[in-house]
Design a protein around this motif. Structure first.
Motif, PDB file in Angstrom:
ATOM      1  N   GLU A 136      27.291 -12.006  61.160  1.00  0.00           N
ATOM      2  CA  GLU A 136      28.652 -12.112  60.620  1.00  0.00           C
ATOM      3  C   GLU A 136      28.654 -12.746  59.236  1.00  0.00           C
ATOM      4  O   GLU A 136      29.461 -12.378  58.379  1.00  0.00           O
ATOM      5  N   ALA A 137      27.744 -13.684  58.991  1.00  0.00           N
ATOM      6  CA  ALA A 137      27.651 -14.303  57.664  1.00  0.00           C
ATOM      7  C   ALA A 137      27.225 -13.266  56.622  1.00  0.00           C
ATOM      8  O   ALA A 137      27.743 -13.273  55.496  1.00  0.00           O
ATOM      9  N   ALA A 138      26.301 -12.392  56.970  1.00  0.00           N
ATOM     10  CA  ALA A 138      25.882 -11.337  56.035  1.00  0.00           C
ATOM     11  C   ALA A 138      27.082 -10.479  55.652  1.00  0.00           C
ATOM     12  O   ALA A 138      27.296 -10.173  54.471  1.00  0.00           O
ATOM     13  N   ARG A 139      27.861 -10.117  56.635  1.00  0.00           N
ATOM     14  CA  ARG A 139      29.046  -9.292  56.365  1.00  0.00           C
ATOM     15  C   ARG A 139      30.098 -10.064  55.561  1.00  0.00           C
ATOM     16  O   ARG A 139      30.710  -9.511  54.645  1.00  0.00           O
ATOM     17  N   ILE A 162      32.331 -15.679  51.778  1.00  0.00           N
ATOM     18  CA  ILE A 162      31.520 -16.904  51.760  1.00  0.00           C
ATOM     19  C   ILE A 162      30.524 -16.801  50.612  1.00  0.00           C
ATOM     20  O   ILE A 162      30.242 -15.722  50.109  1.00  0.00           O
ATOM     21  N   ARG A 163      29.994 -17.942  50.238  1.00  0.00           N
ATOM     22  CA  ARG A 163      29.004 -17.989  49.160  1.00  0.00           C
ATOM     23  C   ARG A 163      27.605 -17.846  49.747  1.00  0.00           C
ATOM     24  O   ARG A 163      27.390 -17.981  50.945  1.00  0.00           O
ATOM     25  N   ARG A 219      22.832 -18.445  53.648  1.00  0.00           N
ATOM     26  CA  ARG A 219      21.464 -18.968  53.815  1.00  0.00           C
ATOM     27  C   ARG A 219      21.399 -19.965  54.962  1.00  0.00           C
ATOM     28  O   ARG A 219      20.428 -19.976  55.721  1.00  0.00           O
ATOM     29  N   THR A 220      22.418 -20.799  55.095  1.00  0.00           N
ATOM     30  CA  THR A 220      22.454 -21.745  56.212  1.00  0.00           C
ATOM     31  C   THR A 220      22.460 -21.000  57.538  1.00  0.00           C
ATOM     32  O   THR A 220      21.747 -21.373  58.481  1.00  0.00           O
ATOM     33  N   GLY A 239      19.968 -13.602  55.096  1.00  0.00           N
ATOM     34  CA  GLY A 239      19.165 -13.935  53.923  1.00  0.00           C
ATOM     35  C   GLY A 239      19.305 -12.936  52.788  1.00  0.00           C
ATOM     36  O   GLY A 239      19.006 -13.245  51.640  1.00  0.00           O
ATOM     37  N   THR A 240      19.772 -11.745  53.109  1.00  0.00           N
ATOM     38  CA  THR A 240      19.971 -10.724  52.087  1.00  0.00           C
ATOM     39  C   THR A 240      20.972 -11.195  51.036  1.00  0.00           C
ATOM     40  O   THR A 240      20.898 -10.775  49.877  1.00  0.00           O
ATOM     41  N   ALA A 241      21.879 -12.078  51.390  1.00  0.00           N
ATOM     42  CA  ALA A 241      22.818 -12.629  50.405  1.00  0.00           C
ATOM     43  C   ALA A 241      22.053 -13.324  49.282  1.00  0.00           C
ATOM     44  O   ALA A 241      22.430 -13.232  48.112  1.00  0.00           O
TER      45      ALA A 241
END
Length: 133
Positions: free
Chosen positions: A44-47, A54-55, A60-61, A90-92
């Motif tokens: 979900e963070a990647a999306r 999100i930054r 990364r966290t 991590g792709t971010a």
């Protein structure tokens, strides 16, 4: 040899693709670690990063947390699925993580070639070289 920079929009597309690859196999982790949401949160963070919500640091966290969950998984496919999720987030930070998300997702399946076919069917052709390395 250094990697060619990826355009912002393509970077976001790679993050979404990596999240799709990880989500396609996350059931391997969730079947054994139902109470651990860290890999799902990394997906979900990647999306969220790709949508600009999100930054990079937050993604990364989430990636680090998913990798910690992977270290706690005793079974190979579960561990690979959690690592796929970690690399998706991590792709971010770096577009090259997308290929690692796909590779770990393929490792989590009993038929990696079929998984790779599924993955590349969802990736724009122009981005396939970036996903392959």
């Amino acid at each position: 040899m250094t990697a060619k920079p990826v355009a912002d929009n393509d970077h976001q597309i790679l993050a979404l693709w990596a999240a799709d690859c990880a989500e396609h196999v996350i059931h391997h982790f969730e079947a054994l670690q139902a109470g651990d949401a860290r890999p799902r949160q990394a997906i979900e963070a990647a999306r969220a990063w790709a949508r600009g919500e999100i930054r990079c640091g937050a993604a990364r966290t989430a990636a680090i947390a998913a990798h910690a969950a992977a270290r706690g998984a005793d079974e190979g496919p579960a561990r690979a699925a959690a690592r796929a999720a970690g690399h998706a987030a991590g792709t971010a930070h770096m577009a090259a993580h997308a290929r690692h998300a796909a590779a770990y997702a393929a490792t989590a399946t009993p038929v990696p070639a079929g998984e790779r076919d599924w993955q590349f069917g969802r990736l724009p052709e122009r981005l396939r070289p970036a996903a392959l390395g």
